[in-house]
Structure formats: C-alpha cells, structure tokens
Design an enzyme around this catalytic site. Structure first.
Site, PDB file in Angstrom:
ATOM      1  N   HIS A 111      39.379  28.458  37.413  1.00 34.22           N
ATOM      2  CA  HIS A 111      39.848  29.342  36.352  1.00 34.22           C
ATOM      3  C   HIS A 111      39.594  28.666  34.999  1.00 34.22           C
ATOM      4  CE1 HIS A 111      42.134  32.513  34.461  1.00 34.22           C
ATOM      5  NE2 HIS A 111      42.704  31.576  33.723  1.00 34.22           N
ATOM      6  N   GLU A 149      48.935  34.528  47.185  1.00 32.28           N
ATOM      7  CA  GLU A 149      49.061  35.956  46.859  1.00 32.28           C
ATOM      8  C   GLU A 149      49.340  36.200  45.378  1.00 32.28           C
ATOM      9  OE1 GLU A 149      51.080  34.118  48.544  1.00 32.28           O
ATOM     10  OE2 GLU A 149      53.117  34.441  47.814  1.00 32.28           O
TER      11      GLU A 149
HETATM   12  C1  GAR Z   1      33.669  31.241  34.903  1.00 33.26           C
HETATM   13  O1  GAR Z   1      34.025  30.836  33.619  1.00 33.26           O
HETATM   14  C2  GAR Z   1      34.872  31.270  35.820  1.00 33.26           C
HETATM   15  O2  GAR Z   1      35.782  30.234  35.587  1.00 33.26           O
HETATM   16  C3  GAR Z   1      35.486  32.590  35.424  1.00 33.26           C
HETATM   17  O3  GAR Z   1      34.382  33.454  35.247  1.00 33.26           O
HETATM   18  C4  GAR Z   1      33.216  32.700  34.902  1.00 33.26           C
HETATM   19  C5  GAR Z   1      32.132  32.980  35.920  1.00 33.26           C
HETATM   20  O4  GAR Z   1      30.926  32.377  35.563  1.00 33.26           O
HETATM   21  N1  GAR Z   1      36.402  33.032  36.422  1.00 33.26           N
HETATM   22  C6  GAR Z   1      37.511  33.706  36.144  1.00 33.26           C
HETATM   23  O5  GAR Z   1      37.823  34.058  35.036  1.00 33.26           O
HETATM   24  C7  GAR Z   1      38.378  34.035  37.347  1.00 33.26           C
HETATM   25  N2  GAR Z   1      39.714  34.367  36.932  1.00 33.26           N
HETATM   26  P1  GAR Z   1      29.780  32.056  36.619  1.00 33.26           P
HETATM   27  O6  GAR Z   1      29.504  33.343  37.407  1.00 33.26           O
HETATM   28  O7  GAR Z   1      28.601  31.680  35.761  1.00 33.26           O
HETATM   29  O8  GAR Z   1      30.235  30.935  37.506  1.00 33.26           O
END
Ligand code: GAR
Length: 198
Positions: A111, A149
């Site tokens: 995250h 969850e």
């Molecule tokens: C990343 O920054 C990841 O941490 C975030 O989305 C991006 C995906 O990038 N995830 C979230 O926000 C989940 N809550 P990527 O597809 O290039 O790895």
C-alpha cells in the site's frame, strides 16, 4: 522447497516487475512467481509476466455476475497453481472475508502510504498521494501488510518512509514512493515470508 507465489495485478505492474527483477537478482530466493492473475484483461502487468515466461490468468471481474463468482474463479486459478503465497501488487479489487479467511496469513499487499494513514476503502493508487498532499504531511511512504477482511487492516510486515517535497504533485510523489519504498520493501517482504512463515 521454493514457495509458489501468485501475484494479483490490475494495471501497470511496476511492483510485479520489481518482484520479477528481485527473483532474477537473488533477493527473492525462497520462492518463485508461478502465476500472475489479473481482473483486468488489458493490464500491462500481463505483458510483463509473459515476457518473463510466467503463467497468466485473467478473471475479468466485469464478466462475473457477483463478487462470489469472481472470487470462486480466482480461487480455482490459485488452487490449480498450488499457490503458497498470494501477493497483491496493485490489485484494485476488495476481497471478501470468505476469500481472505481461506488464505489466512498467506496474502500480502503493498500500500502506498504509511498505514494507518491514508488507507482503507477508497484509498488506492493516485488518490492516496492526493490525500497525503492534501493533508500536508511531510513524510509518507509504503507499507507491506498481511491481508484480512478489513481493507488495509492486517498486520504490518514492513514499512519505509519517503519525504515529501514542497514541489510534489500526486504524480511525482507516487513515482518516488514506488522507487524509494514499494519496489524495495515488497521483494524484501516476499523473501522474508517465504523463508520464515512456511
Ligand atoms: C502502487 O502504487 C500500489 O502500491 C498501489 O497501486 C499502485 C500500482 O502500481 N496499490 C494500492 O493503492 C492498493 N490499495 P503498479 O501496477 O505499477 O504496481
């Protein structure tokens, strides 16, 4: 024995790429990525997996009538892969308790903030960085945690802080958090769990 890792993705897949590179360079040595599964058939992450010679699966959420149907198809793909560890790497779907309890302590997520700040339902991707800049915090970062969850509510495995600059936009901050934190701690956390938790 190498743990069998399934990576769940939805988009660009730069975190998946960091995992693939970490496997090649030996940072990940106790596990092997054996499946990349996406809810989005157009995810560029699927191309990254194919280039690396990793099996892919697409479970198109839009074609599933219900969350239960989506999760049943996902479970089938994961079980056929004999998955030990599930890594959510930019996976933009919330998973139900039915799913998370089936793989208790076997799902981890990255995250892009220091949990418990800017996390939970509605905080994903660029929105997380918009919220951090909007609040005016001077330090943010990334967290790798177990998935239960509660969205972003599982036990924390690793965190890394990143300083915010006055000139940051959500886009520049997202990039720096990825480079300085996510791509560093996600592979380290995967190796740690594969080595210590099975
Ligand atoms: C990343 O920054 C990841 O941490 C975030 O989305 C991006 C995906 O990038 N995830 C979230 O926000 C989940 N809550 P990527 O597809 O290039 O790895």
């Amino acid at each position: 024995m190498l743990r069998r890792i399934a990576v769940l993705v939805s988009g660009g897949g730069t975190n998946l790429q960091a995992l693939i590179d970490a496997q090649k360079s030996g940072i990940i040595k106790s596990g092997e990525i054996t499946l990349v599964a996406s809810n989005n058939p157009d995810a560029y992450a699927l191309e990254r997996a194919k280039t690396a010679g990793i099996n892919t699966a697409v479970i198109n959420k839009k074609e599933c009538g219900t969350q239960t149907e989506f999760e049943e198809k996902l479970i089938k793909a994961l079980d056929e892969n004999k998955t030990d560890l599930i890594v959510l790497a930019g996976f933009m779907c919330i998973l139900s308790e039915n799913f998370t309890s089936k793989y208790a302590d076997r799902i981890i997520n990255v995250h892009p903030s220091l949990i418990p700040s800017f996390c939970g339902q509605g905080f994903y991707g660029l929105r997380v960085h918009e919220a951090a800049l909007g609040y005016g915090v001077k330090v943010t970062g990334a967290t790798v945690h177990f998935v239960n969850e509660i969205p972003d509510g599982g036990k924390i495995i690793m965190q890394k802080a990143v300083e915010i600059n006055d000139t940051d936009t959500p886009e520049t901050l997202q990039k720096r958090v990825m480079q300085e934190a996510e791509w560093v701690i996600l592979p380290q956390a995967v190796e740690k769990i594969c080595k210590e938790n099975f």
